[in-house]
Design a protein around this motif. Sequence first.
Motif, PDB file in Angstrom:
ATOM      1  N   ILE A 212     -59.975 -49.424   9.765  1.00  0.00           N
ATOM      2  CA  ILE A 212     -60.920 -50.224   8.993  1.00  0.00           C
ATOM      3  C   ILE A 212     -62.221 -49.449   8.836  1.00  0.00           C
ATOM      4  O   ILE A 212     -62.818 -49.022   9.819  1.00  0.00           O
ATOM      5  CB  ILE A 212     -61.196 -51.573   9.698  1.00  0.00           C
ATOM      6  CG1 ILE A 212     -59.924 -52.371   9.821  1.00  0.00           C
ATOM      7  CG2 ILE A 212     -62.273 -52.370   8.991  1.00  0.00           C
ATOM      8  CD1 ILE A 212     -59.246 -52.676   8.510  1.00  0.00           C
ATOM      9  N   GLU A 213     -62.645 -49.259   7.615  1.00  0.00           N
ATOM     10  CA  GLU A 213     -63.896 -48.566   7.309  1.00  0.00           C
ATOM     11  C   GLU A 213     -64.899 -49.577   6.766  1.00  0.00           C
ATOM     12  O   GLU A 213     -64.631 -50.218   5.748  1.00  0.00           O
ATOM     13  CB  GLU A 213     -63.667 -47.466   6.277  1.00  0.00           C
ATOM     14  CG  GLU A 213     -62.759 -46.358   6.731  1.00  0.00           C
ATOM     15  CD  GLU A 213     -63.418 -45.382   7.690  1.00  0.00           C
ATOM     16  OE1 GLU A 213     -64.667 -45.327   7.714  1.00  0.00           O
ATOM     17  OE2 GLU A 213     -62.679 -44.702   8.410  1.00  0.00           O
ATOM     18  N   LEU A 214     -66.021 -49.713   7.432  1.00  0.00           N
ATOM     19  CA  LEU A 214     -67.074 -50.625   6.990  1.00  0.00           C
ATOM     20  C   LEU A 214     -68.356 -49.842   6.763  1.00  0.00           C
ATOM     21  O   LEU A 214     -68.653 -48.895   7.494  1.00  0.00           O
ATOM     22  CB  LEU A 214     -67.332 -51.699   8.052  1.00  0.00           C
ATOM     23  CG  LEU A 214     -66.189 -52.650   8.370  1.00  0.00           C
ATOM     24  CD1 LEU A 214     -66.505 -53.452   9.619  1.00  0.00           C
ATOM     25  CD2 LEU A 214     -65.917 -53.568   7.198  1.00  0.00           C
ATOM     26  N   THR A 215     -69.120 -50.262   5.773  1.00  0.00           N
ATOM     27  CA  THR A 215     -70.422 -49.651   5.545  1.00  0.00           C
ATOM     28  C   THR A 215     -71.407 -50.210   6.567  1.00  0.00           C
ATOM     29  O   THR A 215     -71.156 -51.230   7.223  1.00  0.00           O
ATOM     30  CB  THR A 215     -70.943 -49.955   4.128  1.00  0.00           C
ATOM     31  OG1 THR A 215     -71.224 -51.359   4.040  1.00  0.00           O
ATOM     32  CG2 THR A 215     -69.959 -49.525   3.058  1.00  0.00           C
ATOM     33  N   ARG A 216     -72.527 -49.578   6.668  1.00  0.00           N
ATOM     34  CA  ARG A 216     -73.582 -50.044   7.569  1.00  0.00           C
ATOM     35  C   ARG A 216     -74.006 -51.468   7.213  1.00  0.00           C
ATOM     36  O   ARG A 216     -74.194 -52.313   8.072  1.00  0.00           O
ATOM     37  CB  ARG A 216     -74.783 -49.115   7.511  1.00  0.00           C
ATOM     38  CG  ARG A 216     -75.917 -49.524   8.433  1.00  0.00           C
ATOM     39  CD  ARG A 216     -77.027 -48.544   8.377  1.00  0.00           C
ATOM     40  NE  ARG A 216     -76.555 -47.318   9.013  1.00  0.00           N
ATOM     41  CZ  ARG A 216     -77.327 -46.314   9.362  1.00  0.00           C
ATOM     42  NH1 ARG A 216     -78.607 -46.369   9.122  1.00  0.00           N
ATOM     43  NH2 ARG A 216     -76.829 -45.261   9.941  1.00  0.00           N
ATOM     44  N   ASP A 217     -74.136 -51.751   5.908  1.00  0.00           N
ATOM     45  CA  ASP A 217     -74.526 -53.089   5.458  1.00  0.00           C
ATOM     46  C   ASP A 217     -73.466 -54.136   5.817  1.00  0.00           C
ATOM     47  O   ASP A 217     -73.798 -55.259   6.205  1.00  0.00           O
ATOM     48  CB  ASP A 217     -74.768 -53.115   3.952  1.00  0.00           C
ATOM     49  CG  ASP A 217     -76.029 -52.370   3.545  1.00  0.00           C
ATOM     50  OD1 ASP A 217     -76.923 -52.175   4.406  1.00  0.00           O
ATOM     51  OD2 ASP A 217     -76.117 -51.974   2.369  1.00  0.00           O
ATOM     52  N   GLU A 218     -72.186 -53.774   5.682  1.00  0.00           N
ATOM     53  CA  GLU A 218     -71.108 -54.705   6.026  1.00  0.00           C
ATOM     54  C   GLU A 218     -71.100 -54.999   7.525  1.00  0.00           C
ATOM     55  O   GLU A 218     -70.958 -56.157   7.936  1.00  0.00           O
ATOM     56  CB  GLU A 218     -69.757 -54.130   5.588  1.00  0.00           C
ATOM     57  CG  GLU A 218     -69.607 -54.067   4.087  1.00  0.00           C
ATOM     58  CD  GLU A 218     -68.460 -53.199   3.616  1.00  0.00           C
ATOM     59  OE1 GLU A 218     -68.053 -53.367   2.452  1.00  0.00           O
ATOM     60  OE2 GLU A 218     -67.959 -52.355   4.395  1.00  0.00           O
ATOM     61  N   ILE A 219     -71.286 -53.965   8.317  1.00  0.00           N
ATOM     62  CA  ILE A 219     -71.354 -54.143   9.774  1.00  0.00           C
ATOM     63  C   ILE A 219     -72.517 -55.046  10.133  1.00  0.00           C
ATOM     64  O   ILE A 219     -72.376 -55.986  10.911  1.00  0.00           O
ATOM     65  CB  ILE A 219     -71.467 -52.784  10.488  1.00  0.00           C
ATOM     66  CG1 ILE A 219     -70.171 -51.996  10.331  1.00  0.00           C
ATOM     67  CG2 ILE A 219     -71.826 -52.965  11.966  1.00  0.00           C
ATOM     68  CD1 ILE A 219     -70.264 -50.539  10.752  1.00  0.00           C
ATOM     69  N   GLU A 220     -73.671 -54.761   9.549  1.00  0.00           N
ATOM     70  CA  GLU A 220     -74.861 -55.559   9.834  1.00  0.00           C
ATOM     71  C   GLU A 220     -74.651 -57.030   9.464  1.00  0.00           C
ATOM     72  O   GLU A 220     -75.006 -57.931  10.219  1.00  0.00           O
ATOM     73  CB  GLU A 220     -76.058 -54.995   9.080  1.00  0.00           C
ATOM     74  CG  GLU A 220     -77.358 -55.687   9.407  1.00  0.00           C
ATOM     75  CD  GLU A 220     -78.555 -55.045   8.717  1.00  0.00           C
ATOM     76  OE1 GLU A 220     -79.624 -55.675   8.745  1.00  0.00           O
ATOM     77  OE2 GLU A 220     -78.427 -53.946   8.153  1.00  0.00           O
ATOM     78  N   ALA A 221     -74.029 -57.274   8.322  1.00  0.00           N
ATOM     79  CA  ALA A 221     -73.792 -58.656   7.881  1.00  0.00           C
ATOM     80  C   ALA A 221     -72.848 -59.378   8.839  1.00  0.00           C
ATOM     81  O   ALA A 221     -73.085 -60.543   9.200  1.00  0.00           O
ATOM     82  CB  ALA A 221     -73.224 -58.666   6.469  1.00  0.00           C
ATOM     83  N   LEU A 222     -71.784 -58.710   9.263  1.00  0.00           N
ATOM     84  CA  LEU A 222     -70.833 -59.334  10.193  1.00  0.00           C
ATOM     85  C   LEU A 222     -71.491 -59.637  11.536  1.00  0.00           C
ATOM     86  O   LEU A 222     -71.311 -60.710  12.109  1.00  0.00           O
ATOM     87  CB  LEU A 222     -69.611 -58.433  10.389  1.00  0.00           C
ATOM     88  CG  LEU A 222     -68.677 -58.330   9.197  1.00  0.00           C
ATOM     89  CD1 LEU A 222     -67.724 -57.144   9.359  1.00  0.00           C
ATOM     90  CD2 LEU A 222     -67.894 -59.619   9.015  1.00  0.00           C
ATOM     91  N   VAL A 223     -72.272 -58.687  12.027  1.00  0.00           N
ATOM     92  CA  VAL A 223     -72.929 -58.865  13.328  1.00  0.00           C
ATOM     93  C   VAL A 223     -74.018 -59.930  13.247  1.00  0.00           C
ATOM     94  O   VAL A 223     -74.129 -60.786  14.129  1.00  0.00           O
ATOM     95  CB  VAL A 223     -73.494 -57.526  13.845  1.00  0.00           C
ATOM     96  CG1 VAL A 223     -74.349 -57.728  15.084  1.00  0.00           C
ATOM     97  CG2 VAL A 223     -72.352 -56.544  14.134  1.00  0.00           C
ATOM     98  N   LEU A 224     -74.809 -59.897  12.182  1.00  0.00           N
ATOM     99  CA  LEU A 224     -75.897 -60.869  12.048  1.00  0.00           C
ATOM    100  C   LEU A 224     -75.390 -62.286  11.821  1.00  0.00           C
ATOM    101  O   LEU A 224     -76.098 -63.247  12.114  1.00  0.00           O
ATOM    102  CB  LEU A 224     -76.848 -60.468  10.919  1.00  0.00           C
ATOM    103  CG  LEU A 224     -77.740 -59.260  11.212  1.00  0.00           C
ATOM    104  CD1 LEU A 224     -78.583 -58.912   9.987  1.00  0.00           C
ATOM    105  CD2 LEU A 224     -78.626 -59.514  12.414  1.00  0.00           C
ATOM    106  N   ALA A 225     -74.188 -62.420  11.294  1.00  0.00           N
ATOM    107  CA  ALA A 225     -73.623 -63.756  11.114  1.00  0.00           C
ATOM    108  C   ALA A 225     -73.531 -64.466  12.460  1.00  0.00           C
ATOM    109  O   ALA A 225     -73.683 -65.675  12.541  1.00  0.00           O
ATOM    110  CB  ALA A 225     -72.248 -63.668  10.460  1.00  0.00           C
TER     111      ALA A 225
END
Length: 70
Positions: free
Chosen positions: A40-53
């Motif tokens: 699974i490849e996630l961008t920094r923004d995608e990671i941040e959104a998942l974590v901040l959720a």
Amino acid sequence: MGQQAVSFVINVLLTDRHLRDRFAVSPMEVLVDLHLAADIELTRDEIEALVLAGPAIWRPTGNLTHIRIH
């Protein structure tokens, strides 16, 4: 991969209680494990959104495993 990767992670968090519990404690560790296990490849923004959720968003909906995620 983008949307597919994010959809995969969301689906796993909604359907795998053990992983969801781990994600609540150590989200980055879970995302790294998913990257290694399922490529699974996630961008920094995608990671941040998942974590901040945060874990609160995954727990109440985690019991809705009968709903298909598109």
